[in-house]
Design a protein around this motif. Structure first.
Motif, PDB file in Angstrom:
ATOM      1  N   SER A   1      14.881 -19.908  -8.146  1.00 40.78           N
ATOM      2  CA  SER A   1      14.534 -20.920  -9.146  1.00 40.78           C
ATOM      3  C   SER A   1      15.471 -20.793 -10.344  1.00 40.78           C
ATOM      4  CB  SER A   1      13.088 -20.719  -9.613  1.00 40.78           C
ATOM      5  OG  SER A   1      12.980 -19.480 -10.310  1.00 40.78           O
ATOM      6  N   PRO A   2      15.549 -21.839 -11.157  1.00 37.76           N
ATOM      7  CA  PRO A   2      16.309 -21.719 -12.404  1.00 37.76           C
ATOM      8  C   PRO A   2      15.752 -20.604 -13.296  1.00 37.76           C
ATOM      9  CG  PRO A   2      15.883 -24.023 -11.923  1.00 37.76           C
ATOM     10  CD  PRO A   2      15.078 -23.217 -10.938  1.00 37.76           C
ATOM     11  N   ARG A   3      14.463 -20.404 -13.245  1.00 37.27           N
ATOM     12  CA  ARG A   3      13.848 -19.347 -14.055  1.00 37.27           C
ATOM     13  C   ARG A   3      14.323 -17.959 -13.621  1.00 37.27           C
ATOM     14  NH1 ARG A   3       7.467 -18.420 -15.360  1.00 37.27           N
ATOM     15  NH2 ARG A   3       7.776 -16.505 -16.529  1.00 37.27           N
ATOM     16  N   ALA A   4      14.436 -17.723 -12.319  1.00 39.76           N
ATOM     17  CA  ALA A   4      14.934 -16.430 -11.826  1.00 39.76           C
ATOM     18  C   ALA A   4      16.354 -16.182 -12.323  1.00 39.76           C
ATOM     19  CB  ALA A   4      14.876 -16.386 -10.303  1.00 39.76           C
ATOM     20  N   LEU A   5      17.187 -17.210 -12.297  1.00 38.60           N
ATOM     21  CA  LEU A   5      18.553 -17.083 -12.810  1.00 38.60           C
ATOM     22  C   LEU A   5      18.534 -16.772 -14.296  1.00 38.60           C
ATOM     23  CD1 LEU A   5      21.636 -17.341 -12.799  1.00 38.60           C
ATOM     24  CD2 LEU A   5      21.319 -19.833 -12.939  1.00 38.60           C
ATOM     25  N   LYS A   6      17.724 -17.499 -15.051  1.00 41.97           N
ATOM     26  CA  LYS A   6      17.653 -17.293 -16.500  1.00 41.97           C
ATOM     27  C   LYS A   6      17.183 -15.877 -16.830  1.00 41.97           C
ATOM     28  CE  LYS A   6      16.327 -20.642 -19.164  1.00 41.97           C
ATOM     29  NZ  LYS A   6      15.530 -21.656 -19.877  1.00 41.97           N
ATOM     30  N   GLU A   7      16.195 -15.383 -16.099  1.00 41.92           N
ATOM     31  CA  GLU A   7      15.701 -14.025 -16.347  1.00 41.92           C
ATOM     32  C   GLU A   7      16.777 -12.988 -16.040  1.00 41.92           C
ATOM     33  OE1 GLU A   7      11.944 -13.580 -14.333  1.00 41.92           O
ATOM     34  OE2 GLU A   7      11.021 -15.129 -15.587  1.00 41.92           O
ATOM     35  N   PHE A   8      17.539 -13.197 -14.974  1.00 40.46           N
ATOM     36  CA  PHE A   8      18.655 -12.310 -14.668  1.00 40.46           C
ATOM     37  C   PHE A   8      19.676 -12.322 -15.805  1.00 40.46           C
ATOM     38  CE2 PHE A   8      23.083 -12.456 -13.270  1.00 40.46           C
ATOM     39  CZ  PHE A   8      23.256 -11.135 -12.882  1.00 40.46           C
ATOM     40  N   ALA A   9      20.070 -13.516 -16.228  1.00 38.05           N
ATOM     41  CA  ALA A   9      21.127 -13.654 -17.236  1.00 38.05           C
ATOM     42  C   ALA A   9      20.745 -13.037 -18.578  1.00 38.05           C
ATOM     43  CB  ALA A   9      21.482 -15.124 -17.415  1.00 38.05           C
ATOM     44  N   ARG A  10      19.465 -13.024 -18.893  1.00 36.18           N
ATOM     45  CA  ARG A  10      19.007 -12.536 -20.195  1.00 36.18           C
ATOM     46  C   ARG A  10      18.483 -11.106 -20.167  1.00 36.18           C
ATOM     47  NH1 ARG A  10      15.959 -17.927 -22.515  1.00 36.18           N
ATOM     48  NH2 ARG A  10      17.856 -19.146 -22.712  1.00 36.18           N
TER      49      ARG A  10
END
Length: 126
Positions: A75-84
């Protein structure tokens, strides 16, 4: 051109909607390219353990100071959590001043389309 092979920490269901993210970075200097390369192993380890990561690869042309990433996420959320989080957050912030140009692209594919081919990523990042 050095390429880190497609790594699959968590294969998705074949019929899953997969969120793809591609990036292109060009550093201002050769020193910036060396810094990027030096920090790659830590981020690579993080993505290999990241919740929601379905796969990732990286292409590097360090002598041209250019790097591409291609990853697939639940999900976009999984990517965002990884990036941050983890290693990625301070590395990306620390390298921001070294970047001459950065481009990003996102799209969705079916889980059965993994591993991803670089052709579509290059087209979208042009």
């Amino acid at each position: 051109m050095p390429t880190l092979p497609w790594t699959v920490p968590n294969p998705p269901p074949r019929d899953a909607e997969v969120h793809v993210f591609a990036s292109r970075f060009e550093t201002r200097t050769f020193w910036g390219a060396l810094r990027f390369l030096a920090r790659t192993p830590g981020v690579w380890r993080q993505v290999s353990r990241a919740p929601g990561a379905y796969g990732a690869t990286l292409k590097a042309q360090p002598l041209r100071r250019t790097f591409w990433t291609l990853s697939a996420w639940e999900s976009p959320r999984a990517l965002k959590e990884f990036a941050r989080s983890g290693t990625h957050a301070p590395v990306s912030g620390g390298l921001a001043a070294q970047m001459r140009d950065s481009r990003f692209a996102g799209w969705t594919v079916s889980g059965e389309e993994l591993p991803l081919d670089w052709t579509e990523a290059f087209r979208r990042l042009s």
